[in-house]
Write a protein that holds these residues in place. Structure first.
Motif, PDB file in Angstrom:
ATOM      1  N   THR A 131       0.829  -1.203   0.000  1.00 28.84           N
ATOM      2  CA  THR A 131       0.000   0.000   0.000  1.00 28.84           C
ATOM      3  C   THR A 131       0.862   1.252   0.000  1.00 28.84           C
ATOM      4  O   THR A 131       0.585   2.222  -0.716  1.00 28.84           O
ATOM      5  N   LEU A 142      -0.964  -3.516  -7.418  1.00 26.33           N
ATOM      6  CA  LEU A 142      -2.372  -3.682  -7.055  1.00 26.33           C
ATOM      7  C   LEU A 142      -2.845  -5.107  -7.316  1.00 26.33           C
ATOM      8  O   LEU A 142      -3.625  -5.664  -6.531  1.00 26.33           O
ATOM      9  N   ASP A 144      -4.218  -7.535  -4.342  1.00 26.71           N
ATOM     10  CA  ASP A 144      -5.488  -8.254  -4.431  1.00 26.71           C
ATOM     11  C   ASP A 144      -5.293  -9.752  -4.166  1.00 26.71           C
ATOM     12  O   ASP A 144      -6.097 -10.388  -3.471  1.00 26.71           O
ATOM     13  N   ARG A 154      -8.279   3.003 -10.454  1.00 31.71           N
ATOM     14  CA  ARG A 154      -8.290   1.748  -9.702  1.00 31.71           C
ATOM     15  C   ARG A 154      -7.647   1.939  -8.341  1.00 31.71           C
ATOM     16  O   ARG A 154      -8.155   1.465  -7.321  1.00 31.71           O
ATOM     17  N   TRP A 155      -6.516   2.634  -8.294  1.00 32.74           N
ATOM     18  CA  TRP A 155      -5.826   2.870  -7.034  1.00 32.74           C
ATOM     19  C   TRP A 155      -6.694   3.648  -6.064  1.00 32.74           C
ATOM     20  O   TRP A 155      -6.851   3.285  -4.898  1.00 32.74           O
ATOM     21  N   SER A 167      -9.463   1.524  -4.649  1.00 33.32           N
ATOM     22  CA  SER A 167      -9.020   0.560  -3.640  1.00 33.32           C
ATOM     23  C   SER A 167      -8.613   1.241  -2.362  1.00 33.32           C
ATOM     24  O   SER A 167      -8.818   0.719  -1.258  1.00 33.32           O
ATOM     25  N   ARG A 168      -8.074   2.445  -2.484  1.00 34.93           N
ATOM     26  CA  ARG A 168      -7.637   3.192  -1.297  1.00 34.93           C
ATOM     27  C   ARG A 168      -8.825   3.671  -0.486  1.00 34.93           C
ATOM     28  O   ARG A 168      -8.790   3.701   0.745  1.00 34.93           O
TER      29      ARG A 168
END
Length: 397
Positions: free
Chosen positions: A123, A167, A171, A390-391, A394-395
């Motif tokens: 992360t 990422l 996952d 996408r980042w 997810s964050r």
């Protein structure tokens, strides 16, 4: 059994050794035994106050390596030590379990701690790669395929591709972490003795899993080693992604290219003989990990294919060192990668100069149409945006 916690031949291991060294393993095995006692207590075979007293009186067991060799694994000497130290619960301690139940479950507990550490490092690395991708979406550089100039790209897209790999790995780690199972089958995977102790041995196993916040997989997996190979695959995939970042940085950081640089840190990267050198140590060590991880993952698959009978004769034993090595290798490389990308120095001017000087090669695909390298970037900016979306998703999840 496990060797030294930190080796002079494993640079960086000190960052994470505590997560899976012998002390961590012993702690995890003791947690497993106590969780089984709590499950037995829930089934009425022990008084809750007996279990609470045992937890309060619990010593820090010391296991003799010779006893481990004599038993073939560390569980029996641990159980002997716990029974001697906890006489009030000794009759029920470990009763209904087998050594493989304890060690497999302890390894899953250690894996969970390592995966949490890896997730934190991934992360952190992702956040810095997102910054680099956004900041350098317009930094034109030569694209290179098969070691030769191809068409123009941007460093922002390069960083975005690194980020996508991180990422993907994160996952995979999350998926495996959410499904880490207990092992609970007794002597030959039938819960035979547990079935003598309680009316519903499966319910006992389910409670055992709840005590450890692990998953009950529905049946034992003594010779069905999917949990181990799935873990190994996620770890290997992670190190693959880290290896690509390190290899690219090593290539782009060569002095004749000098488009990026690993940040100089006092006391790091010096040569024993050449005072002018500042070696890119972090990238070198991450690349080293990427060269080791696939072999360790393959070893786990080899062991899984030889897990015969109801409990294996050596194939299970051969997993242990490879599994622990892969856990620690991944955690070390992930930590090093987070530090590497956080301090990565990018030289867009050098990138632009290289792209302009190689324009004839970089623009050969487009033919006679005019314009410089910056005018021939296709969907690069859209691809950067896609990874950043996408980042951020997810964050913020």
């Amino acid at each position: 059994m496990w060797g030294e916690s930190v080796s002079l031949l494993e640079p960086g291991r000190h960052r994470v050794a505590h997560l899976a060294d012998d002390a961590a393993l012993l702690t995890a095995m003791v947690r497993v035994e106590l969780a089984w006692l709590r499950a037995l207590s829930g089934a009425g075979l022990l008084k809750p106050e007996q279990v609470a007293a045992a937890e309060q009186q619990l010593p820090s067991p010391v296991i003799d390596p010779a006893a481990v060799e004599s038993s073939g694994n560390p569980v029996k000497p641990l159980v002997d030590a716990l029974r001697a130290a906890l006489p009030e619960v000794s009759a029920q301690l470990h009763r209904g379990l087998t050594s493989q139940d304890v060690l497999d479950t302890a390894l899953m507990l250690m894996a969970r701690n390592v995966l949490d550490h890896v997730t934190g490092s991934l992360t952190a690395a992702a956040a810095d790669l997102a910054r680099l991708a956004d900041d350098h979406r317009g930094s034109v550089m030569p694209g290179r395929t098969l070691t030769r100039y191809a068409v123009p790209v941007t460093f922002g897209l390069t960083a975005a591709q690194w980020l996508a790999g991180i990422l993907d790995a994160r996952d995979a780690v999350a998926t495996v972490r959410s499904a880490l199972p207990i092992q609970c089958g007794g002597a030959a995977g039938t819960l035979s003795l547990a079935g003598e102790l309680v009316a519903d041995p499966v319910a006992l196993a389910e409670d055992f899993a709840r005590q450890l916040d692990l998953r009950w997989p529905g049946l034992p997996w003594h010779t069905r080693r999917t949990p181990v190979t799935r873990l190994g695959d996620a770890l290997t995939q992670t190190v693959d992604a880290l290896g690509v970042i390190a290899a690219d940085i090593l290539m782009l950081g060569r002095p004749e290219i000098a488009e990026v640089r690993e940040r100089a840190v006092e006391g790091r990267g010096g040569s024993s003989t050449m005072p002018h050198k500042q070696n890119p140590v972090l990238a070198v060590l991450i690349r080293s990990a990427a060269l080791q991880a696939p072999g360790l993952g393959a070893q786990l698959h080899l062991c899984a294919a030889q897990a015969v009978d109801q409990r294996p004769d050596g194939a299970w034993h051969a997993e242990w060192a490879s599994c622990r090595q892969l856990l620690l290798l991944t955690a070390t490389a992930a930590s090093q990668t987070a530090e590497l990308v956080a301090g990565l120095e990018v030289d867009p001017d050098t990138m632009t100069r290289h792209a302009e000087s190689a324009a004839t090669h970089l623009l050969a695909e487009r033919g006679e149409v005019g314009g410089g390298p910056a005018s021939y970037l296709g969907a690069s900016d859209a691809f950067v945006d896609a990874v950043l979306v996408r980042w951020r998703g997810s964050r913020d999840a």
